[in-house]
Motif scaffolding. Structure first.
Motif, mmCIF file in Angstrom:
data_model
loop_
_atom_site.group_PDB
_atom_site.id
_atom_site.type_symbol
_atom_site.label_atom_id
_atom_site.label_comp_id
_atom_site.label_asym_id
_atom_site.label_seq_id
_atom_site.Cartn_x
_atom_site.Cartn_y
_atom_site.Cartn_z
ATOM 1 N N ALA A 6 0.828 -1.206 0.000
ATOM 2 C CA ALA A 6 0.000 0.000 0.000
ATOM 3 C C ALA A 6 0.865 1.259 0.000
ATOM 4 O O ALA A 6 0.562 2.241 -0.690
ATOM 5 C CB ALA A 6 -0.928 -0.013 1.213
ATOM 6 N N VAL A 7 1.958 1.232 0.772
ATOM 7 C CA VAL A 7 2.884 2.370 0.775
ATOM 8 C C VAL A 7 3.536 2.522 -0.600
ATOM 9 O O VAL A 7 3.785 3.638 -1.068
ATOM 10 C CB VAL A 7 3.953 2.191 1.871
ATOM 11 C CG1 VAL A 7 4.989 3.310 1.799
ATOM 12 C CG2 VAL A 7 3.304 2.168 3.244
ATOM 13 N N CYS A 8 3.789 1.404 -1.261
ATOM 14 C CA CYS A 8 4.346 1.444 -2.613
ATOM 15 C C CYS A 8 3.383 2.140 -3.569
ATOM 16 O O CYS A 8 3.798 2.956 -4.402
ATOM 17 C CB CYS A 8 4.649 0.025 -3.092
ATOM 18 S SG CYS A 8 5.351 -0.064 -4.755
ATOM 19 N N ALA A 10 1.043 4.368 -2.741
ATOM 20 C CA ALA A 10 0.994 5.785 -2.384
ATOM 21 C C ALA A 10 2.256 6.516 -2.836
ATOM 22 O O ALA A 10 2.188 7.615 -3.408
ATOM 23 C CB ALA A 10 0.807 5.931 -0.875
ATOM 24 N N GLY A 11 3.421 5.904 -2.583
ATOM 25 C CA GLY A 11 4.673 6.536 -2.991
ATOM 26 C C GLY A 11 4.787 6.664 -4.491
ATOM 27 O O GLY A 11 5.274 7.683 -5.003
ATOM 28 N N GLY A 12 4.325 5.650 -5.213
ATOM 29 C CA GLY A 12 4.385 5.707 -6.667
ATOM 30 C C GLY A 12 3.498 6.785 -7.247
ATOM 31 O O GLY A 12 3.914 7.552 -8.125
ATOM 32 N N VAL A 13 2.270 6.882 -6.745
ATOM 33 C CA VAL A 13 1.329 7.880 -7.266
ATOM 34 C C VAL A 13 1.780 9.294 -6.913
ATOM 35 O O VAL A 13 1.817 10.192 -7.770
ATOM 36 C CB VAL A 13 -0.086 7.614 -6.724
ATOM 37 C CG1 VAL A 13 -1.029 8.752 -7.105
ATOM 38 C CG2 VAL A 13 -0.619 6.289 -7.259
ATOM 39 N N LEU A 48 11.833 11.093 -0.937
ATOM 40 C CA LEU A 48 11.254 10.256 0.112
ATOM 41 C C LEU A 48 10.192 9.312 -0.442
ATOM 42 O O LEU A 48 9.955 8.240 0.125
ATOM 43 C CB LEU A 48 10.652 11.136 1.212
ATOM 44 C CG LEU A 48 11.655 11.930 2.062
ATOM 45 C CD1 LEU A 48 10.924 12.844 3.037
ATOM 46 C CD2 LEU A 48 12.583 10.989 2.816
ATOM 47 N N CYS A 49 9.558 9.714 -1.544
ATOM 48 C CA CYS A 49 8.563 8.836 -2.167
ATOM 49 C C CYS A 49 9.191 7.538 -2.665
ATOM 50 O O CYS A 49 8.485 6.542 -2.873
ATOM 51 C CB CYS A 49 7.874 9.557 -3.327
ATOM 52 S SG CYS A 49 6.661 10.796 -2.810
ATOM 53 N N HIS A 50 10.511 7.541 -2.858
ATOM 54 C CA HIS A 50 11.191 6.326 -3.301
ATOM 55 C C HIS A 50 11.173 5.237 -2.234
ATOM 56 O O HIS A 50 11.457 4.073 -2.535
ATOM 57 C CB HIS A 50 12.638 6.643 -3.681
ATOM 58 C CG HIS A 50 12.746 7.484 -4.918
ATOM 59 N ND1 HIS A 50 13.920 8.079 -5.321
ATOM 60 C CD2 HIS A 50 11.821 7.838 -5.837
ATOM 61 C CE1 HIS A 50 13.716 8.760 -6.434
ATOM 62 N NE2 HIS A 50 12.448 8.623 -6.767
ATOM 63 N N LEU A 86 20.271 5.300 -4.211
ATOM 64 C CA LEU A 86 19.875 6.329 -5.169
ATOM 65 C C LEU A 86 19.023 7.402 -4.496
ATOM 66 O O LEU A 86 19.154 8.596 -4.784
ATOM 67 C CB LEU A 86 19.101 5.690 -6.323
ATOM 68 C CG LEU A 86 18.609 6.619 -7.440
ATOM 69 C CD1 LEU A 86 19.790 7.251 -8.154
ATOM 70 C CD2 LEU A 86 17.745 5.848 -8.431
ATOM 71 N N THR A 87 18.162 6.972 -3.586
ATOM 72 C CA THR A 87 17.331 7.922 -2.846
ATOM 73 C C THR A 87 18.190 8.874 -2.025
ATOM 74 O O THR A 87 17.966 10.089 -2.013
ATOM 75 C CB THR A 87 16.363 7.161 -1.922
ATOM 76 O OG1 THR A 87 15.552 6.282 -2.708
ATOM 77 C CG2 THR A 87 15.470 8.123 -1.159
ATOM 78 N N VAL A 88 19.191 8.321 -1.344
ATOM 79 C CA VAL A 88 20.087 9.150 -0.533
ATOM 80 C C VAL A 88 20.898 10.091 -1.421
ATOM 81 O O VAL A 88 21.051 11.281 -1.120
ATOM 82 C CB VAL A 88 21.023 8.266 0.305
ATOM 83 C CG1 VAL A 88 22.066 9.110 1.035
ATOM 84 C CG2 VAL A 88 20.215 7.449 1.310
#
Length: 332
Positions: A6-8, A10-13, A48-50, A86-88
């Motif tokens: 579910a977090v995936c 939300a983060g993707g959208v 952070l969405c990553h 990559l996020t960092v």
């Protein structure tokens, strides 16, 4: 419902929406960060969405659709590690002021490109393994492979040759992750592990967060040292890794120190993986590494790892009686 999936979603959208907005507002500009009012804050949120896609990959593993072959394990773990790094790196790049010519330091662009290539390859290999297993019917079996292929044939060329389209390519990639999350979100969850295994798992998670946040940061920091001979500034507030050891040290010495710290944290991540799988040797290794890591926390002026170190030590003590005694059925 699978919370990680579910977090995936939300983060993707959300990430796709932010990437599309930044791409639209910045037009054909190739400056990174984008020259949009409030863009630094928006791009931090985008970075952070990553976390959503990272959790999506973890959910993919626990769903059982990934075969437990050596190649699939390596590809999956590499994809998670590179995406976290990559996020960092993206967060650090946002904090570094652009040059007088309106461009991001070249070192950060190189690091970003290398991570993108590695992530694309890892996802592609993982996707092929998932498709070969055939647990998912129809086109869903190729979804993970498409995630990797899109990075290599769309995102990477756009970053190199058509910066105005790069944001849109990233937005589409994040939407694909949202689709992956939707595919996983309603799956039947695996039975809960025994309560005794939770401290070991928590120790591993905290350690991996620490390695992703501070160990992987060594790569862009070292890249900045190699290019400019200076430690990068974090939003102009302080110099990263500027501690007692950096006073009077040459750039080459600092590169060696950051490289050693990276190797040390990667070893800590491996020890955490061993603890996660019930290894007493991994727990011993983690105990041995902690004081060595603490030396670097002091020498490089890293305050947050001290707090994480205390949490890791407490969790490791709590898990000590169970490591080495857990049944193979609890290992995954």
């Amino acid at each position: 419902m699978d919370v990680a999936a579910a977090v995936c979603v939300a983060g993707g959208v959300l990430g796709a929406a932010l990437a599309g907005y930044l791409a639209g507002e910045s037009g054909a500009a190739s400056v990174y960060p984008h020259p949009v009012r409030g863009s630094a804050a928006l791009q931090i949120v985008l970075a952070l969405c990553h976390v959503g896609p990272v959790l999506g990959l973890l959910s993919l593993w626990s769903s059982g659709v990934v075969p437990r072959t050596r190649r699939a394990r390596l590809a999956h773990h590499a994809a998670v590690a590179v995406l976290a790094a990559l996020t960092v790196a993206e967060g650090i790049a946002i904090s570094v002021p652009v040059s007088a010519f309106g461009a991001t330091p070249r070192a950060f662009a190189v690091v970003y490109a290398v991570y993108t290539v590695l992530l694309g390859i890892a996802l592609l290999v993982l996707g092929v393994e998932v498709a070969r297993r055939g647990t998912w019917p129809g086109l869903r079996r190729w979804l993970t492979a498409v995630l990797g292929l899109w990075l290599l044939v769309a995102v990477l060329p756009a970053l190199a040759f058509a910066p105005a389209l790069a944001g849109w390519a990233v937005a589409a990639w994040l939407l694909l992750f949202a689709v992956l999350g939707l595919t996983l979100v309603r799956r039947s969850r695996r039975p809960e592990a025994e309560r005794a295994a939770l401290p070991a798992r928590a120790f591993a998670v905290v350690t991996w967060v620490y390695v992703a946040g501070f160990g992987s940061a060594s790569v862009p920091v070292a890249a900045s040292l190699l290019e400019s001979g200076q430690l990068p500034s974090f939003f102009g507030v302080f110099r990263m890794y500027a501690g007692p050891w950096s006073i009077g040290a040459s750039p080459s010495t600092l590169v060696v120190l950051t490289t050693v710290f990276l190797a040390l944290t990667l070893t800590a991540a491996w020890a955490a993986w061993l603890v996660r799988h019930g290894s007493r040797a991994g727990a011993v290794l983690a105990v041995v590494l902690l004081p060595v890591e603490a030396l670097f926390w002091y020498g490089l002026s890293l305050p947050i790892p001290w707090l994480l170190g205390v949490a890791r030590l407490v969790l490791l003590v709590a898990a000590w009686r169970t490591v080495g005694a857990r049944s193979a059925a609890l290992r995954s």
